[in-house]
Design a protein around this motif. Structure first.
Motif, short mmCIF file in Angstrom:
data_model
loop_
_atom_site.label_atom_id
_atom_site.label_comp_id
_atom_site.label_asym_id
_atom_site.label_seq_id
_atom_site.Cartn_x
_atom_site.Cartn_y
_atom_site.Cartn_z
N ARG A 146 5.56 2.25 -4.62
CA ARG A 146 5.57 1.08 -5.50
C ARG A 146 6.87 1.10 -6.31
O ARG A 146 7.21 2.12 -6.93
CB ARG A 146 4.37 1.09 -6.43
N ILE A 202 9.19 -0.46 -9.37
CA ILE A 202 9.10 -1.16 -10.65
C ILE A 202 10.45 -1.10 -11.34
O ILE A 202 11.00 -0.01 -11.53
CB ILE A 202 8.02 -0.54 -11.56
N ASP A 253 9.84 -11.49 -12.62
CA ASP A 253 9.43 -10.12 -12.30
C ASP A 253 9.04 -9.96 -10.83
O ASP A 253 9.03 -8.84 -10.32
CB ASP A 253 8.25 -9.71 -13.18
N ASN A 288 10.02 -6.32 -8.73
CA ASN A 288 8.98 -5.35 -8.37
C ASN A 288 8.66 -5.52 -6.89
O ASN A 288 8.78 -6.61 -6.33
CB ASN A 288 7.71 -5.58 -9.19
#
Length: 591
Positions: free
Chosen positions: A148, A150, A206, A210
């Motif tokens: 993941r 970020i 965002d 991300n």
């Protein structure tokens, strides 16, 4: 004749000698008595010590089931994290302000002799990101996990699309005594970034900062499983007995010899490895291990089978009864086969699921029926069929690809792809190394499924799915798709990149042709997903488009016309008022 008196000195000497003899006699008596007392006390202590030793050597009486003596250990998910640099961005990156993440990444880069790490992070083609991963229970070294991505606060990056996550090392981190403590490296990851904006709707900035790297992490340490024995049962003999009964039920051949899955390491811990049949359902393996008889199979097993046969016939107890029958093994097959004849679909499913893990082909048709009819049974049913090593299971999964349910069809494809014989049914096309493409003949409505987990893949359910672009279609990374003027059923895929030659490809106007053109022109999985989403939003894609349409694993089956007596809120209303009495005239009554 009168005797003469004894001299006084002689009398004193005599008296002293007599007193000394008395004293010695008394001391000897005391010593004798004391010696007997000491010997007697020593014997008592020895006997007490021996009794205590005998008690220590005597193992506690085992309970009926393994789960009553021990709890499963290692079934949690472990979260690891780190920082990384993304490279190859088309001028959409940027530095991040002073922060703990920047300091951590620079320290990591210096450790591996990166020249001028500060200058590298200041470039517009790079960006600093946080990276997270979740390691599942029973993971082995080399297993792949998703990463993941970020973007941290104070970052000047505007879009991570098209970037490549450089090699990063993820660790488990905890705050202890006011400082951050880190474990050894548990995951090493790298790979292309798939931003959320490529597959999610909306204009939130965002979404471009991300994302994920599908299957980009590799586990570096094995996750251990085991049983922690409860305090009242802790004993080396009982631990060895539990390991023995588990190994009598679960074993496998490692090429030359038979090996069990359990090993007693301490008086309070039994290590358990994953059996190959339960590789995709580790929680079920530990549940079945807990359902094994702690005393082993005996003459009471037949009585237990009779009792479990009654319990599996009741929907409220059928699930646990099926687990215990599966723990017995082959001896429970007749009881499970009898349960398949039930008119209750919940009972039939639990019985079929246990039979599938016992490698019985009788489970195939009931599992197919349950997967078709009940959404709560789809995920566990597909997992059970996936590991059933028979040709009939593969053919049954192929039949599920004709269902109308999108998640049933794509879930069946995933199950087929994971099987060792999966390529006999569908052989994917590796498009330029960016993704794997599957074309699945299907009797249901056509649609395109995009993977958002495990591995980059796109599957078309239906043949020659058309994409009709009337004028042009823009995509990220400088892609422009137009209809080809010279040939009516083809499209021209063009990619414009600063400082590089333009890429031009003419391909058929199908989904497969579009993906081939994008990857041939140098595009990646993220470009393919974003362009498919844009085509669908403009109605250029005539079929459906589904993002990761897999059956959910945590669905609850709701029984019809069944009241759970254990839930007071589910009980019917009860009249608790006292019985009515004869009316009496009161002083306040107006009548």
């Amino acid at each position: 004749m009168t005797s003469s008196p004894r001299p006084r000195s002689s009398e004193l000497a005599y008296s002293r000698r007599r007193a000394l003899r008395c004293l010695l006699f008394a001391g000897g008596a005391v010593m004798t008595q004391g010696g007997c007392s000491l010997l007697s006390k020593s014997r008592d202590e020895t006997e007490a010590s021996q009794d205590h030793l005998n008690k220590l050597m005597q193992a506690p009486e085992p309970p009926d089931l393994v789960r009553q003596a021990a709890n499963s250990n290692g079934l949690t998910y472990v979260s690891v994290e780190g920082v990384a640099a993304i490279n190859g961005l088309p001028g959409t990156g940027g530095p991040v302000g002073p922060s703990v993440y920047r300091d951590q990444l620079i320290e990591e880069m210096k450790r591996y002799d990166v020249v001028d790490p500060n200058g590298f992070l200041e470039q517009k083609k790079t960006a600093l990101v946080r990276v997270q991963a979740v390691i599942p229970p029973g993971a082995r070294r080399g297993d792949r996990v998703d990463l993941r991505i970020i973007s941290p606060p104070k970052s000047e990056a505007v879009d991570l699309h098209g970037g490549w996550v450089m090699e990063t090392r993820l660790r488990q981190q905890q705050v202890l005594a006011g400082s951050i403590r880190k474990s050894d490296v548990m995951v090493v990851g790298t790979g292309p970034t798939l931003v959320r904006a490529a597959h999610e709707a909306g204009n939130d900035p965002d979404l471009k900062l991300n994302g994920a790297v599908l299957g980009g992490g590799r586990v570096q340490q094995d996750r251990k499983l085991g049983l922690v024995i409860r305090p009242e049962y802790r004993h080396v003999k009982l631990a060895a007995q539990l390991a023995s009964v588990i190994n009598n039920r679960f074993y496998f051949f490692d090429g030359s010899s038979r090996s069990g899955i359990a090993r007693a390491l301490e008086d309070d811990f039994v290590e358990v490895v994953v059996h190959p049949r339960y590789r995709r359902n580790i929680h079920r393996q530990m549940a079945v291990v807990g359902g094994i008889a702690a005393r082993g199979e005996s003459s009471k097993t037949q009585l237990r089978l009779i009792d479990l046969g009654k319990r599996i016939a009741e929907p409220t107890t059928a699930s646990d009864a099926a687990i215990q029958l599966e723990a017995i093994g082959d001896g429970a097959i007749p009881t499970l086969l009898e349960a398949l004849k039930s008119s209750n679909k919940e009972i039939r499913f639990y019985a079929a699921e246990s039979l599938a893990y016992l490698d019985r082909s009788e489970a195939i048709d009931p599992l197919i029926e349950s997967i078709r009819q009940e959404p709560a049974f789809r995920y566990p049913g597909l997992i059970a069929l996936e590991g059933l090593d028979t040709r009939g299971a593969l053919e049954a999964l192929q039949r599920l690809c004709d269902e109308s349910s999108i998640e049933t069809r794509y879930g069946a494809l995933r199950a087929i792809r994971r099987r060792p014989d999966g390529e006999m049914a569908f052989r994917g096309d590796a498009m330029g190394g960016a993704l794997r493409y599957y074309e699945v003949p299907s009797g249901g409505p056509p649609f395109v499924a995009v993977s958002l987990s495990e591995t980059p893949e796109i599957a078309c359910f239906g043949n020659d799915l058309q994409i009709r672009i009337p004028d042009f279609l823009f995509g990220p990374g400088g892609f422009v798709i137009r209809p080809d003027e010279s040939e009516p059923h083809k499209i021209r895929v063009t990619r414009f990149q600063p400082g590089a030659d333009d890429g031009r490809v003419v391909v058929p106007s199908t989904v497969q042709g579009l993906l081939t053109g994008i990857t041939t022109a140098g595009g990646g999985f993220g470009d393919c997903v974003a362009i498919l989403k844009a085509a669908k939003s403009k109605n250029y894609l005539e079929c459906g488009l589904a993002m990761d349409p897999l059956p959910k694993s945590m669905r609850t089956y709701h029984r019809e016309d069944t009241v759970e007596l254990s839930d007071p809120a589910a009980l019917p209303p009860t009249d608790i008022q006292p019985p009515p009495s004869k009316k009496q005239k009161a002083w306040w009554s107006p009548w």
